[in-house]
Design an enzyme around this catalytic site. Structure first.
Site, short mmCIF file in Angstrom:
data_model
loop_
_atom_site.label_atom_id
_atom_site.label_comp_id
_atom_site.label_asym_id
_atom_site.label_seq_id
_atom_site.Cartn_x
_atom_site.Cartn_y
_atom_site.Cartn_z
N LYS A 1 0.64 -1.17 -0.05
CA LYS A 1 -0.41 0.11 0.06
C LYS A 1 0.52 0.89 0.04
CE LYS A 1 -1.45 2.73 3.16
NZ LYS A 1 -2.34 4.09 2.77
N GLY B 1 6.97 5.11 8.23
CA GLY B 1 6.03 5.73 8.58
C GLY B 1 6.45 6.24 9.70
N SER B 2 4.85 6.95 10.33
CA SER B 2 5.28 7.31 11.87
C SER B 2 5.51 6.78 13.17
CB SER B 2 4.32 8.31 12.22
OG SER B 2 2.85 7.53 11.90
N THR B 3 6.39 6.36 13.92
CA THR B 3 6.87 6.40 15.50
C THR B 3 4.98 6.11 15.97
OG1 THR B 3 8.12 7.46 15.63
CG2 THR B 3 7.06 5.63 17.29
N GLU B 4 3.83 7.18 15.64
CA GLU B 4 2.52 6.61 15.90
C GLU B 4 1.97 4.76 15.30
OE1 GLU B 4 3.40 9.32 15.26
OE2 GLU B 4 2.65 10.79 16.16
N GLY C 1 3.20 3.04 13.56
CA GLY C 1 4.32 2.03 13.75
C GLY C 1 3.99 1.04 14.99
N GLU D 1 10.19 0.67 10.39
CA GLU D 1 11.02 1.84 9.43
C GLU D 1 10.51 3.47 10.06
OE1 GLU D 1 14.27 1.61 8.93
OE2 GLU D 1 14.75 -0.20 8.16
N CYS E 1 13.55 10.20 7.20
CA CYS E 1 12.92 9.77 8.64
C CYS E 1 15.00 9.82 9.23
CB CYS E 1 13.34 8.49 8.24
SG CYS E 1 13.75 7.88 7.23
N GLU F 1 10.57 14.95 15.54
CA GLU F 1 10.58 14.84 13.95
C GLU F 1 9.07 15.64 13.92
OE1 GLU F 1 9.59 11.59 12.48
OE2 GLU F 1 11.61 11.38 11.49
P1 NDP Z 1 1.80 7.53 8.52
O1 NDP Z 1 2.23 6.83 9.51
O2 NDP Z 1 0.54 8.29 9.28
O3 NDP Z 1 2.37 6.91 7.23
C1 NDP Z 1 2.60 5.94 6.60
C2 NDP Z 1 1.86 4.98 5.72
O4 NDP Z 1 1.10 3.88 6.62
C3 NDP Z 1 0.62 5.62 5.12
O5 NDP Z 1 1.14 4.49 3.57
C4 NDP Z 1 -0.53 5.66 5.54
O6 NDP Z 1 -1.21 5.75 4.71
C5 NDP Z 1 -0.11 3.89 5.99
N1 NDP Z 1 -1.26 4.39 7.73
C6 NDP Z 1 -2.23 4.53 8.77
N2 NDP Z 1 -2.25 4.75 9.04
C7 NDP Z 1 -2.52 3.33 9.13
C8 NDP Z 1 -2.98 1.94 10.29
N3 NDP Z 1 -3.62 2.32 10.76
N4 NDP Z 1 -2.16 1.06 9.50
C9 NDP Z 1 -1.98 0.49 8.64
N5 NDP Z 1 -0.86 1.68 8.30
C10 NDP Z 1 -1.52 2.78 8.32
O7 NDP Z 1 2.52 9.35 8.27
P2 NDP Z 1 1.98 10.33 7.96
O8 NDP Z 1 1.87 10.43 7.01
O9 NDP Z 1 0.10 10.28 8.36
O10 NDP Z 1 2.70 11.33 8.34
C11 NDP Z 1 2.70 11.80 9.83
C12 NDP Z 1 3.99 12.07 10.59
O11 NDP Z 1 4.79 11.04 10.44
C13 NDP Z 1 4.96 12.67 9.76
O12 NDP Z 1 4.54 14.42 10.21
C14 NDP Z 1 5.90 12.02 10.32
O13 NDP Z 1 6.55 13.49 10.98
C15 NDP Z 1 6.19 11.00 10.12
N6 NDP Z 1 6.71 10.12 9.26
C16 NDP Z 1 7.83 9.31 9.63
C17 NDP Z 1 8.47 9.03 8.30
C18 NDP Z 1 9.60 8.49 8.44
O14 NDP Z 1 9.27 7.82 7.27
N7 NDP Z 1 10.22 8.63 9.37
C19 NDP Z 1 7.48 8.61 7.17
C20 NDP Z 1 6.20 9.17 7.26
C21 NDP Z 1 6.20 10.41 7.83
P3 NDP Z 1 -1.87 6.65 4.73
O15 NDP Z 1 -1.26 7.99 3.73
O16 NDP Z 1 -3.02 7.05 3.68
O17 NDP Z 1 -2.12 7.89 5.61
#
Ligand code: NDP
Length: 471
Positions: free
Chosen positions: A178, A230-233, A235, A252, A286, A383
């Site tokens: 996804k 993606g985000s720590t939340e 994760g 990651e 990241c 972050e």
């Molecule tokens: P997310 O962690 O929400 O998004 C990463 C991926 O996970 C996207 O494909 C997202 O879909 C998907 N996702 C969201 N919720 C769920 C869930 N409950 N279960 C499974 N998959 C899910 O990051 P955001 O894009 O919302 O960014 C928020 C913050 O996270 C940023 O401001 C940044 O600080 C941080 N971030 C950090 C990254 C890193 O590599 N360290 C990368 C991206 C963000 P969708 O795109 O539809 O939300």
């Protein structure tokens, strides 16, 4: 400063369709969720309508991947390698098209998508194609896991896809991936490349959608392995939801990397490294060097040089080949960067940006430096994921290490010194997955990448990256 003539890259190499379906079992199909649009963050112009996958659509994709797994996993590694090499070569052939599409959908400068993202994407497929018939020498066994559910973010859409799909396929797994809601287009073009490469149906499935689609992938009972960036939340949510299911997981997550500059460092080089560390990809990285730790004795001189250098950065049209800083990926991300930057001022840090014209439309944030930052400030701890650098000073190497490690994250760090003993002493004490010395944000498919603490677990890239996809 002299004026640059515009140097726009042509959009004609890409053919964006008005709407896109999901890629399931080798074909584009309708999604049963409500379709959403993807926009160009530099202009807010709508690029295309994207299908959203419901849980039922995800189920069909997982079923297709499960069926394909039987033949794909039984195929000799040398045969799987042929497909991966073919995909790598097609990516190279279509690199310009992919780079333009990435810049349109993500907002990153074409110079970066063309010269960094795309070469690394192709290199990743070449690298793991090379492992497909040599797994027995990697030291992690040769049995694939099954179906991998992979969820990726918007900051490096195609590169994160490559990091996820290449090792999974090389090891004999099949995937359901996804992409992020705001950047689905290059993943969908990649699906077309899979068709062009005659990849057997079901080996790669791409399901677009928002967070719920991601959750449906992660929580599907027939998924054997979850890979998330993606985000720590999110994760944390994922770690909780897969606990006890027997699924193998790699996460990651975020970072708040320290970039340490000692007084004996080559300062001009360090300035370039600091700029690359935090302003590359608008700071949507990241492992960005978002905390500059500079030795007090050179802080004044270094900051003066850094500010001079920032004055030469060009922000604007991502498709202009002279652009250094492109658009922020989404309105939501821009709001988050603004909120944390305002907080930095409220907490007492001093904010500075070079004078720069902000385009009328789209999402933009100027390169920003905060000085007088305390360890307790939110801008030093959280972050920001934007072009914002927090500057702290230190007097001794011991203090530098202590401050660098004073974070819940542990993804990357940088050390600038001409003295190898000091560099090794420091690197040895830094709790970070990657430590760069006299450089920053340098990637190679042969080098493993991953974090400590709240930055996640597992490694991607290199021989180590195979472990996550083998039993
Ligand atoms: P997310 O962690 O929400 O998004 C990463 C991926 O996970 C996207 O494909 C997202 O879909 C998907 N996702 C969201 N919720 C769920 C869930 N409950 N279960 C499974 N998959 C899910 O990051 P955001 O894009 O919302 O960014 C928020 C913050 O996270 C940023 O401001 C940044 O600080 C941080 N971030 C950090 C990254 C890193 O590599 N360290 C990368 C991206 C963000 P969708 O795109 O539809 O939300």
């Amino acid at each position: 400063m002299f004026e640059y003539a515009p140097a726009p890259e042509s959009r004609d190499v890409v053919d964006i369709k008005p709407s896109y379906g999901l890629f399931v079992n080798g074909e584009f199909v309708d999604g049963s969720g409500s379709a959403f649009k993807t926009i160009n963050p530099a202009s807010e112009e709508k690029l295309a309508e994207i299908a959203a996958a419901s849980a039922a659509d995800v189920d069909l994709a997982v079923q297709a991947a499960r069926k394909a797994f039987t033949t794909w996993s039984a195929m000799p590694g040398a045969e799987r390698a042929k497909y991966l090499f073919r995909i790598a070569r097609i990516i190279q052939e279509r690199a310009r098209e992919l780079a333009v599409l990435e810049s349109l959908d993500n907002g990153k400068p074409i110079r970066e998508s063309r010269d960094v993202d795309l070469p690394l994407v192709a290199a990743h497929f070449f690298y793991y194609a090379g492992w497909a018939d040599k797994l027995e020498y990697a030291g992690y066994g040769t049995r694939p896991l099954g179906v991998a559910g992979q969820v990726i973010p918007w900051n490096f859409p195609l590169l994160m896809l490559a990091w996820k799909i290449a090792p999974a396929l090389a090891c004999g797994n099949t995937v359901v991936l996804k992409p992020a809601e705001t950047t689905p287009l290059t993943a969908l073009l990649f699906a077309e490349i899979c068709q062009q490469a005659d990849l057997p149906p079901g080996v790669v499935n791409i399901v677009t959608g928002a967070g719920e689609t991601g959750a449906a992938v992660v929580n599907h009972p027939d998924v054997d392995k979850v890979a998330f960036t993606g985000s720590t939340e999110v994760g944390r949510l994922i770690a909780r939801s897969v606990a006890g299911t027997g699924k193998k997981v790699t996460l990651e997550l975020g970072g708040k990397a320290a970039n340490i500059v000692y007084e004996d460092a080559a300062l001009d080089q360090a300035v370039e490294g600091i700029v690359n560390g935090i302003f590359f990809n608008q700071g949507h990285v990241c492992c960005a060097g978002s905390r500059l730790l500079v030795q007090e004795s050179i802080a004044g001189e270094l900051l003066a040089s850094l500010k001079r250098r920032l004055g030469t950065l060009r922000m604007g049209d991502p498709l202009d080949k002279n652009t250094d800083i492109g658009a922020i990926n989404s309105a939501a991300q821009l709001a988050k960067i603004r909120e944390l930057s305002d907080m930095g001022e409220q907490e007492g840090a001093e904010r500075w940006s070079p004078a720069c014209a902000i385009p009328d439309r789209g999402f933009w944030f100027p390169p920003t430096i905060f000085t007088g930052v305390a360890q307790s400030h939110r801008i030093a701890r959280e972050e920001i994921f934007g072009p914002v650098l927090s500057v702290l000073t230190f007097r001794t190497p011991g203090e530098a290490v202590e401050k660098a490690n004073n974070t819940p994250f542990g993804l990357s760090a940088g050390v600038w010194t001409e003295k190898a003993s000091l560099m090794l002493w420091t690197a040895d004490r830094l709790r970070a997955g990657v430590v760069w010395s006299n450089t920053f944000n340098r990637f190679d498919p042969a080098s493993p990448f991953g974090g400590y603490k709240e930055s996640g677990y597992g490694r991607e890239g290199g021989r180590h990256g195979l472990e996550a996809y083998l039993r």
